[in-house]
Write a protein that holds these residues in place. Structure first.
Motif, PDB file in Angstrom:
ATOM      1  N   GLU A 198     -20.676  10.380  62.278  1.00 51.34           N
ATOM      2  CA  GLU A 198     -21.723   9.800  61.431  1.00 51.34           C
ATOM      3  C   GLU A 198     -21.313   9.821  59.962  1.00 51.34           C
ATOM      4  OE1 GLU A 198     -25.222  12.005  62.235  1.00 51.34           O
ATOM      5  OE2 GLU A 198     -25.420  11.311  64.309  1.00 51.34           O
ATOM      6  N   ASN A 199     -20.736  10.938  59.512  1.00 45.32           N
ATOM      7  CA  ASN A 199     -20.321  11.039  58.115  1.00 45.32           C
ATOM      8  C   ASN A 199     -19.218  10.034  57.786  1.00 45.32           C
ATOM      9  OD1 ASN A 199     -22.132  13.117  57.886  1.00 45.32           O
ATOM     10  ND2 ASN A 199     -20.624  14.752  57.830  1.00 45.32           N
ATOM     11  N   LEU A 231     -20.725   6.518  57.670  1.00 43.92           N
ATOM     12  CA  LEU A 231     -21.507   6.372  56.442  1.00 43.92           C
ATOM     13  C   LEU A 231     -20.588   6.208  55.238  1.00 43.92           C
ATOM     14  CD1 LEU A 231     -24.388   6.421  55.253  1.00 43.92           C
ATOM     15  CD2 LEU A 231     -24.117   8.889  54.945  1.00 43.92           C
ATOM     16  N   SER A 267     -19.080   2.731  55.171  1.00 46.26           N
ATOM     17  CA  SER A 267     -20.020   1.673  54.788  1.00 46.26           C
ATOM     18  C   SER A 267     -20.386   1.721  53.316  1.00 46.26           C
ATOM     19  CB  SER A 267     -21.290   1.775  55.638  1.00 46.26           C
ATOM     20  OG  SER A 267     -21.944   3.018  55.391  1.00 46.26           O
ATOM     21  N   LYS A 268     -20.355   2.921  52.710  1.00 47.99           N
ATOM     22  CA  LYS A 268     -20.830   3.060  51.333  1.00 47.99           C
ATOM     23  C   LYS A 268     -19.722   3.184  50.302  1.00 47.99           C
ATOM     24  CE  LYS A 268     -25.465   4.954  51.696  1.00 47.99           C
ATOM     25  NZ  LYS A 268     -26.375   6.018  51.187  1.00 47.99           N
TER      26      LYS A 268
END
Length: 705
Positions: A557-558, A561, A564-565
């Motif tokens: 998940e990290n 994320l 994507s960011k």
């Protein structure tokens, strides 16, 4: 309103601690963000924020940037004037900005093999003869790096050949790490060029072999265009390094623009062809027959354009070659280019007279009328028939001289290029807000446990036992995670054991800067710029304590994320590593303060090394990127052949406890494998195959101590 009350209740403790007013302000801020997200206005908000930030910061930057550049150039010239015998390093970089006496940027490579050091002295003599920086002393003068030539260069000051013993014992698997740490913890002499090659004969697995340790300052590698492996006489060919795909999530955050370079290439080729044809028909230097007859005003304008373009080319060449070129010389270059083409004032005057002559005007009018009539009656139907044939044909390239063929070639490419420009523009617009949020405003607990109170500057190293890559791939096939994510999860488990055994408070997560390095870039210098991702390694999971599967899920998940960011930060860091974009446009003081803050916040750097190694005679390799700034530890996940190792380089003040991490890494991998159902492989001691070449530290020894 209900959503607002939930937020308020969830932050009740925050309000009690900091006051109800602060809690309300925080809730209103987060509620506003959710409101924007709910109605789809997030990108509108990011766009507005980016534009406002750009508008507010552009005027100061426009004023400050030339002042900063002029000040730095003036300071460099002053230092050059004070030290005429030195070559001043004018460009800056992130590594140079973070350099300090207690945390230097020394890269390290360990290579093991039987024949890797054959002829190393003659190889170094040949290498240093071609690279002057390898014979120069690197000094720090008035805040700037400088190279000083020395006439007393001796390659034996940089090449050290050790005996087969260390502290009265033969060098084997049991004390190899202790010996390597003893080598790396010594400072490079300030009186010599900052590089060193250490060769030692040792006994691994009962066989005599050689271990080479290469250490070099980052400026040596950058200015001499070298890699660490270039200091060794390794036998390999560039053709053996085929393009190697990698599934590492630490790279390829965005697809590189393909339509824009293709469109640029096609337009450049077309323009070059048209320009050469234009020169052939209108340049008196190419065709002297042009000026032997009277030319008109339009032909005069064409020659003027040719003279102006040639002048601009010559000015650009002179500006690059001659330091201190003055633009007052522009007129003399323009005059020289005009005289080459006999383009003088009387030619322009007669062209103007010809243009206002009534007879010439009447002649030109009759000529254009006749040309238009012929074109409309004869040429236009032929062109229309060709266009219709091109429209009906499925192979448009069979009709190259038609408008249909040109549009079918350029229009899809133009639309793709526009889409890429829009995508890049959105990344640039949203970048300021995302960078500030990810790097500075994201709440986190600082990882003081990984950093000693003060740095001594000496670096010690350690590496783990080899873990079979097949085990990692089996875990990947079951969980769907990439190999890099599995290695990051097992690294988090190793640090969790490190905190427990040292009886330290385990932080919720460890913020790290992660970077992918291809095996090829260690052994062959290339220009593959890779960026940096900021990721959190969880040491505490929300549901189950010490569950490796949940740790892996949080890592995934990290990573997603971050991918994507952090496209903007990844692109900026990649541009900085390749061309020094950030350091050249940012004031040195501001950049240093920001970097020191970030190294305090992200106190661990992780390097993932992957790819095949087609180098003859190399049995094992280990690579370390140096920690800098407030970082005291750097981790490398290095795959070589059929195995992967975790390596650590850090400040000597953390010794000997740093070996806890390397010893825990194989156990962490095995624990994750057993949890997900991967069958346990037999231990190497029971296997008929020989143990790992580099071996591991004996429990009785403490590496670097």
């Amino acid at each position: 309103m209900f959503h607002f009350l939930l937020r308020l209740l969830s932050y009740r403790k925050f309000g009690e601690k900091r006051g109800l007013r602060s809690a309300l302000q925080f809730v209103m801020a987060t509620a506003s963000f959710n409101f924007l997200d709910y109605f789809g206005f997030r990108y509108l908000f990011y766009t507005t924020f980016g534009l406002l930030l750009a508008i507010s910061t552009t005027p100061p930057l426009v004023v400050y940037y030339p002042i900063s550049k002029w000040s730095r150039k003036t300071w460099v010239r002053f230092v050059k004037w004070r030290n005429p015998s030195c070559t001043i390093v004018e460009e800056t970089s992130v590594r140079s900005t973070l350099d300090q006496g207690r945390n230097q940027g020394i890269y390290t490579l360990l290579v093991q093999g039987k024949t890797i050091a054959d002829g190393v002295r003659s190889h170094l003599l040949e290498l240093t003869a071609k690279r002057p920086h390898l014979r120069s002393v690197l000094k720090r003068i008035l805040g700037l790096y400088a190279w000083e030539q020395t006439t007393e260069f001796d390659v034996d000051n940089h090449l050290v050949t050790a005996s087969c013993s260390f502290k009265g014992r033969p060098i084997t698997e049991s004390n190899l790490q202790e010996f390597v740490s003893d080598v790396t913890e010594k400072f490079l002499s300030p009186n010599f060029s900052p590089w060193q090659v250490f060769v030692v004969n040792c006994y691994l697995n009962g066989e005599e072999t050689k271990v080479c340790i290469v250490r070099a300052h980052h400026l040596i590698l950058r200015h001499s265009h070298l890699t660490l492996a270039d200091f060794l006489p390794l036998k390999h060919s560039r053709e053996n390094w085929a393009y190697q795909e990698t599934d590492s999530p630490l790279t390829n955050l965005y697809s590189k623009p393909s339509a824009i370079p293709r469109l640029r290439q096609m337009l450049t080729e077309s323009f070059s062809n048209y320009w050469n044809e234009f020169l052939c028909n209108n340049d008196p230097a190419e065709n002297p027959e042009i000026l032997k007859k009277q030319i008109g005003i339009f032909h005069c304008l064409k020659i003027a354009i040719i003279v102006w373009v040639s002048t601009v080319k010559e000015v650009t060449k002179c500006y690059k070659k001659i330091e201190g070129f003055k633009f007052t010389e522009y007129f003399s270059i323009f005059t020289r280019e005009a005289s080459k083409r006999n383009f003088r004032a009387h030619v322009v005057l007669w062209a103007f007279v010809s243009a206002v002559n009534p007879v010439e005007i009447l002649y030109s009018g009759i000529h254009w009328a006749w040309y238009t009539c012929v074109t409309l009656t004869l040429k236009m139907p032929i062109l229309l028939i060709r266009e219709l044939n091109a429209l009906r044909s499925s192979q448009k390239h069979y009709h190259p001289d038609t408008l249909t063929s040109m549009l079918s070639c350029y229009l899809p490419l133009i639309f793709q290029a526009i889409a890429e420009v829009v995508s890049i523009t959105l990344i640039v617009i949203t970048a300021p807000k995302l960078i500030l949020e990810e790097l500075f405003f994201k709440p986190v607990q600082t990882n003081h446990q990984l950093r000693p109170d003060s740095l001594c500057g000496r670096k010690i190293v350690a590496w783990s036992e080899e873990v079979e890559i097949e085990t990692i791939r089996k875990i990947s096939s079951i969980t769907g995670a990439s190999e890099a994510e599995i290695l990051l999860a097992t690294t988090a488990g190793s640090f969790k054991e490190y905190f427990k055994k040292k009886e330290l408070q385990t932080p919720p997560e460890i913020l790290v800067t992660a970077k992918f390095v291809s095996q090829k870039s260690i052994f062959i210098r290339n220009h593959e710029a890779k960026g940096v991702l900021c990721i959190g390694l969880p040491t505490k999971t929300p549901l189950f304590e010490d569950d490796p599967v949940e740790t892996l899920q949080v890592i995934q998940e990290n990573v997603q994320l971050a991918r994507s960011k952090q496209k903007a930060t990844y692109a900026l860091s990649a541009a900085e590593s390749s061309s020094g974009l950030v350091s050249s446009y940012t004031p040195s003081i501001v950049l240093k303060l920001a970097l020191l803050y970030l190294t305090r916040r992200y106190s661990l750097s992780v390097t993932h090394v992957d790819g095949d190694l087609p180098v003859e005679g190399v049995d094992a390799a280990m690579y370390w990127r140096p920690p800098q700034g407030y970082c005291s530890m750097s981790v490398t996940l290095h795959r070589h052949g059929k195995g992967v190792r975790l390596g650590i380089i850090g400040d000597k003040h953390i010794a000997p406890q740093h070996s806890i991490i390397t010893k825990a890494f194989p156990r962490s991998v095995q624990e994750l494998a057993i949890t997900v159902g991967v069958p346990r492989t037999p231990s190497r001691s029971r296997s008929p195959s020989p143990p790992s070449p580099l071996g591991s530290a004996s429990p009785a020894t403490s590496p670097g101590h």
